[in-house]
Design an enzyme around this catalytic site. Structure first.
Site, PDB file in Angstrom:
ATOM      1  N   CYS A  87      -2.617  -2.869   8.577  1.00  0.00           N
ATOM      2  CA  CYS A  87      -2.289  -1.550   9.139  1.00  0.00           C
ATOM      3  C   CYS A  87      -1.896  -1.712  10.610  1.00  0.00           C
ATOM      4  CB  CYS A  87      -3.471  -0.594   9.011  1.00  0.00           C
ATOM      5  SG  CYS A  87      -4.328  -0.687   7.423  1.00  0.00           S
ATOM      6  N   CYS A  97       0.829  -1.215   0.000  1.00  0.00           N
ATOM      7  CA  CYS A  97       0.000   0.000   0.000  1.00  0.00           C
ATOM      8  C   CYS A  97       0.858   1.258   0.000  1.00  0.00           C
ATOM      9  CB  CYS A  97      -0.948   0.005   1.195  1.00  0.00           C
ATOM     10  SG  CYS A  97      -0.091   0.084   2.777  1.00  0.00           S
TER      11      CYS A  97
HETATM   12 FE1  FES Z   1      -1.678  -0.034   4.262  1.00  0.00          FE
HETATM   13 FE2  FES Z   1      -3.404   0.991   5.913  1.00  0.00          FE
HETATM   14  S1  FES Z   1      -3.729   0.553   3.814  1.00  0.00           S
HETATM   15  S2  FES Z   1      -1.304   0.661   6.253  1.00  0.00           S
END
Ligand code: FES
Length: 130
Positions: free
Chosen positions: A103, A34
């Site tokens: 996360c 991400c």
């Molecule tokens: Fe990767 Fe939240 S989407 S840390």
């Protein structure tokens, strides 16, 4: 995606945001998928996390998990901070959607990285503890 009230609260009003100028442990971790980055600062005094702050360039859940993780380790011993799991972070936030569990892993890793840096600065091999 449904977030708990706790997540929304910590996302809207995150605690312990910013740098800690007199930190003696700083750790930065990121998630390659991400692209989010979390930097954690700790100030250790007499083996206790006297203060913790964070700077997170990432999603709302990453901000919420950083916020609650800093709250959870403040006042705790270094060993207790190292024992913080992403599961405990998720529970403290009353859950996270499955797609956002990584996360919370970032928050656990950021705390460990900051404590590892603290150990390194003390001349101790962090591998002995992690
Ligand atoms: Fe990767 Fe939240 S989407 S840390």
């Amino acid at each position: 995606m449904i977030y708990s009230e706790k997540v929304m609260e910590h996302f809207a009003n995150p605690l312990n945001v910013g740098e800690l100028p007199d930190a003696n442990g700083v750790g930065e971790v990121g998630n390659a998928k991400c692209g989010d980055i979390m930097r954690m600062y700790v100030k250790v005094e007499n083996g206790v996390i006297a203060d913790a702050r964070f700077k997170t360039f990432g999603c709302g859940a990453a901000i919420a998990t950083s916020s609650i993780a800093t709250e959870m380790i403040k006042g705790k011993s270094v060993d207790e901070a190292l024992a913080l799991t992403n599961k405990a972070v998720v529970e403290a936030l009353d859950g996270l959607p499955a797609a956002k569990l990584h996360c919370s892993v970032l928050a656990e890793q950021a705390v460990k990285a900051a404590v590892a840096d603290y150990y390194k600065r003390q001349g101790v091999d962090p591998e002995l503890f992690l």
